[in-house]
Scaffold this motif. Structure first.
Motif, PDB file in Angstrom:
ATOM      1  N   LYS A  10       0.864  -1.167   0.000  1.00 13.04           N
ATOM      2  CA  LYS A  10       0.000   0.000   0.000  1.00 13.04           C
ATOM      3  C   LYS A  10       0.905   1.221   0.000  1.00 13.04           C
ATOM      4  N   GLU A  11       0.384   2.349  -0.410  1.00 10.32           N
ATOM      5  CA  GLU A  11       1.166   3.570  -0.317  1.00 10.32           C
ATOM      6  C   GLU A  11       1.502   3.819   1.142  1.00 10.32           C
ATOM      7  N   PRO A  12       2.735   4.169   1.432  1.00 14.14           N
ATOM      8  CA  PRO A  12       3.090   4.392   2.830  1.00 14.14           C
ATOM      9  C   PRO A  12       2.387   5.617   3.394  1.00 14.14           C
ATOM     10  N   LEU A  13       1.852   5.463   4.575  1.00 15.85           N
ATOM     11  CA  LEU A  13       1.213   6.553   5.290  1.00 15.85           C
ATOM     12  C   LEU A  13       1.822   6.609   6.673  1.00 15.85           C
ATOM     13  N   PRO A  14       1.920   7.790   7.254  1.00 15.73           N
ATOM     14  CA  PRO A  14       2.442   7.865   8.603  1.00 15.73           C
ATOM     15  C   PRO A  14       1.590   7.027   9.547  1.00 15.73           C
ATOM     16  N   ALA A  15       2.251   6.298  10.443  1.00 16.51           N
ATOM     17  CA  ALA A  15       1.534   5.419  11.377  1.00 16.51           C
ATOM     18  C   ALA A  15       0.521   6.202  12.205  1.00 16.51           C
ATOM     19  N   ALA A  16       0.877   7.423  12.586  1.00 15.94           N
ATOM     20  CA  ALA A  16      -0.031   8.227  13.412  1.00 15.94           C
ATOM     21  C   ALA A  16      -1.327   8.515  12.663  1.00 15.94           C
ATOM     22  N   GLY A  19      -3.359   5.376  12.860  1.00 20.19           N
ATOM     23  CA  GLY A  19      -3.756   4.985  14.195  1.00 20.19           C
ATOM     24  C   GLY A  19      -3.490   3.522  14.496  1.00 20.19           C
ATOM     25  N   ARG A  20      -2.608   2.912  13.760  1.00 20.87           N
ATOM     26  CA  ARG A  20      -2.275   1.509  13.976  1.00 20.87           C
ATOM     27  C   ARG A  20      -0.808   1.270  13.640  1.00 20.87           C
ATOM     28  N   PRO A  21      -0.268   0.137  14.076  1.00 25.43           N
ATOM     29  CA  PRO A  21       1.152  -0.143  13.808  1.00 25.43           C
ATOM     30  C   PRO A  21       1.441  -0.213  12.318  1.00 25.43           C
ATOM     31  N   ASN A  22       2.650   0.180  11.967  1.00 22.91           N
ATOM     32  CA  ASN A  22       3.105   0.224  10.589  1.00 22.91           C
ATOM     33  C   ASN A  22       4.196  -0.828  10.401  1.00 22.91           C
ATOM     34  N   LEU A  23       3.986  -1.771   9.490  1.00 23.63           N
ATOM     35  CA  LEU A  23       4.912  -2.870   9.235  1.00 23.63           C
ATOM     36  C   LEU A  23       5.407  -2.803   7.801  1.00 23.63           C
ATOM     37  N   LEU A  24       6.714  -2.973   7.621  1.00 25.09           N
ATOM     38  CA  LEU A  24       7.300  -3.080   6.287  1.00 25.09           C
ATOM     39  C   LEU A  24       7.821  -4.502   6.131  1.00 25.09           C
ATOM     40  N   ILE A  25       7.412  -5.165   5.044  1.00 24.90           N
ATOM     41  CA  ILE A  25       7.917  -6.498   4.717  1.00 24.90           C
ATOM     42  C   ILE A  25       8.730  -6.376   3.436  1.00 24.90           C
ATOM     43  N   VAL A  26       9.974  -6.879   3.468  1.00 22.47           N
ATOM     44  CA  VAL A  26      10.844  -6.886   2.293  1.00 22.47           C
ATOM     45  C   VAL A  26      11.097  -8.351   1.951  1.00 22.47           C
ATOM     46  N   SER A  27      10.712  -8.761   0.748  1.00 16.43           N
ATOM     47  CA  SER A  27      10.886 -10.160   0.347  1.00 16.43           C
ATOM     48  C   SER A  27      11.249 -10.246  -1.124  1.00 16.43           C
ATOM     49  N   ASP A  28      12.075 -11.237  -1.450  1.00 15.60           N
ATOM     50  CA  ASP A  28      12.452 -11.449  -2.844  1.00 15.60           C
ATOM     51  C   ASP A  28      11.684 -12.598  -3.484  1.00 15.60           C
ATOM     52  N   ALA A  29      10.711 -13.148  -2.775  1.00 15.70           N
ATOM     53  CA  ALA A  29       9.905 -14.255  -3.293  1.00 15.70           C
ATOM     54  C   ALA A  29       8.423 -13.907  -3.146  1.00 15.70           C
ATOM     55  N   ALA A  46      -1.013  -1.754   9.521  1.00 18.08           N
ATOM     56  CA  ALA A  46      -0.834  -1.210   8.177  1.00 18.08           C
ATOM     57  C   ALA A  46       0.411  -1.878   7.597  1.00 18.08           C
ATOM     58  N   ILE A  47       0.227  -2.691   6.567  1.00 18.04           N
ATOM     59  CA  ILE A  47       1.337  -3.445   5.996  1.00 18.04           C
ATOM     60  C   ILE A  47       1.733  -2.855   4.656  1.00 18.04           C
ATOM     61  N   THR A  48       3.023  -2.588   4.525  1.00 18.41           N
ATOM     62  CA  THR A  48       3.606  -2.139   3.274  1.00 18.41           C
ATOM     63  C   THR A  48       4.633  -3.189   2.885  1.00 18.41           C
ATOM     64  N   SER A  49       4.738  -3.502   1.604  1.00 21.83           N
ATOM     65  CA  SER A  49       5.701  -4.518   1.197  1.00 21.83           C
ATOM     66  C   SER A  49       6.545  -4.040   0.036  1.00 21.83           C
ATOM     67  N   ALA A  50       7.767  -4.576   0.010  1.00 23.79           N
ATOM     68  CA  ALA A  50       8.717  -4.240  -1.052  1.00 23.79           C
ATOM     69  C   ALA A  50       9.273  -5.535  -1.624  1.00 23.79           C
ATOM     70  N   ALA A  51       9.356  -5.593  -2.935  1.00 25.29           N
ATOM     71  CA  ALA A  51       9.915  -6.760  -3.598  1.00 25.29           C
ATOM     72  C   ALA A  51      11.185  -6.398  -4.353  1.00 25.29           C
ATOM     73  N   SER A  52      11.665  -5.169  -4.174  1.00 24.04           N
ATOM     74  CA  SER A  52      12.906  -4.764  -4.826  1.00 24.04           C
ATOM     75  C   SER A  52      13.592  -3.670  -4.021  1.00 24.04           C
ATOM     76  N   ASP A  65       7.019   0.585  12.621  1.00 25.53           N
ATOM     77  CA  ASP A  65       7.175   0.030  13.962  1.00 25.53           C
ATOM     78  C   ASP A  65       8.022  -1.232  13.926  1.00 25.53           C
ATOM     79  N   LEU A  66       8.078  -1.876  12.757  1.00 25.76           N
ATOM     80  CA  LEU A  66       8.819  -3.122  12.601  1.00 25.76           C
ATOM     81  C   LEU A  66       9.086  -3.353  11.128  1.00 25.76           C
TER      82      LEU A  66
END
Length: 145
Positions: A10-16, A19-29, A46-52, A65-66
């Motif tokens: 998702k487009e990154p938004l400030p956690a504040a 109103g919920r925790p912000n998680l970034l997942i980075v994966s190559d698979a 709120a989950i944001t993911s990156a594949a590159s 937050d993590l």
């Protein structure tokens, strides 16, 4: 190598603002990324993911937050180094899925240097849930005060 991908997160938004925790997942698979998102998405995060690596500069414009990293041993150092160069990720906790890693000597000292914690998939999910739940509880308490 982490391959270019369509926008997985998702487009990154400030956690504040969320109103919920912000998680970034980075994966190559892609399939492992989908599994991690499903395991950690409880509707409260709120989950944001990156594949590159190319996605990280844009995604690291907001604070997390993590961060959960699930990449091959060949990509690990590059990903950790990139994450720690962004102010928003300089101090955030990083959990690394050890499932793709081997006991190669080239990884000796990598985790302490980048302040990252390797763990099994089960441990990673358990620790991530605890961390994200604790973060949500702290934010709710601050709002009440």
């Amino acid at each position: 190598m982490i391959s270019p991908s369509p926008a997985h997160g998702k487009e990154p938004l400030p956690a504040a603002a969320l109103g919920r925790p912000n998680l970034l997942i980075v994966s190559d698979a892609p399939h492992r990324l989908t599994q991690l998102r499903a395991a950690l998405d409880n509707g409260e995060v709120a989950i944001t993911s990156a594949a590159s690596l190319e996605e990280l500069p844009h995604l690291c414009e907001c604070a997390y937050d993590l961060v959960v990293v699930d990449v091959s041993a060949a990509q690990l150092v590059e990903v950790l180094k990139a994450l720690r160069t962004y102010a928003s990720c300089a101090e955030v906790s990083i959990l690394v899925d050890a499932g793709q890693l081997t006991a190669e000597t080239e990884l000796a000292g990598v985790f302490p240097r980048y302040r990252a914690m390797p763990c099994s998939r089960t441990e990673l999910i358990t620790l991530a849930r605890r961390r994200l739940t604790a973060g949500a509880d702290r934010r709710a308490l601050r709002k009440m005060l």
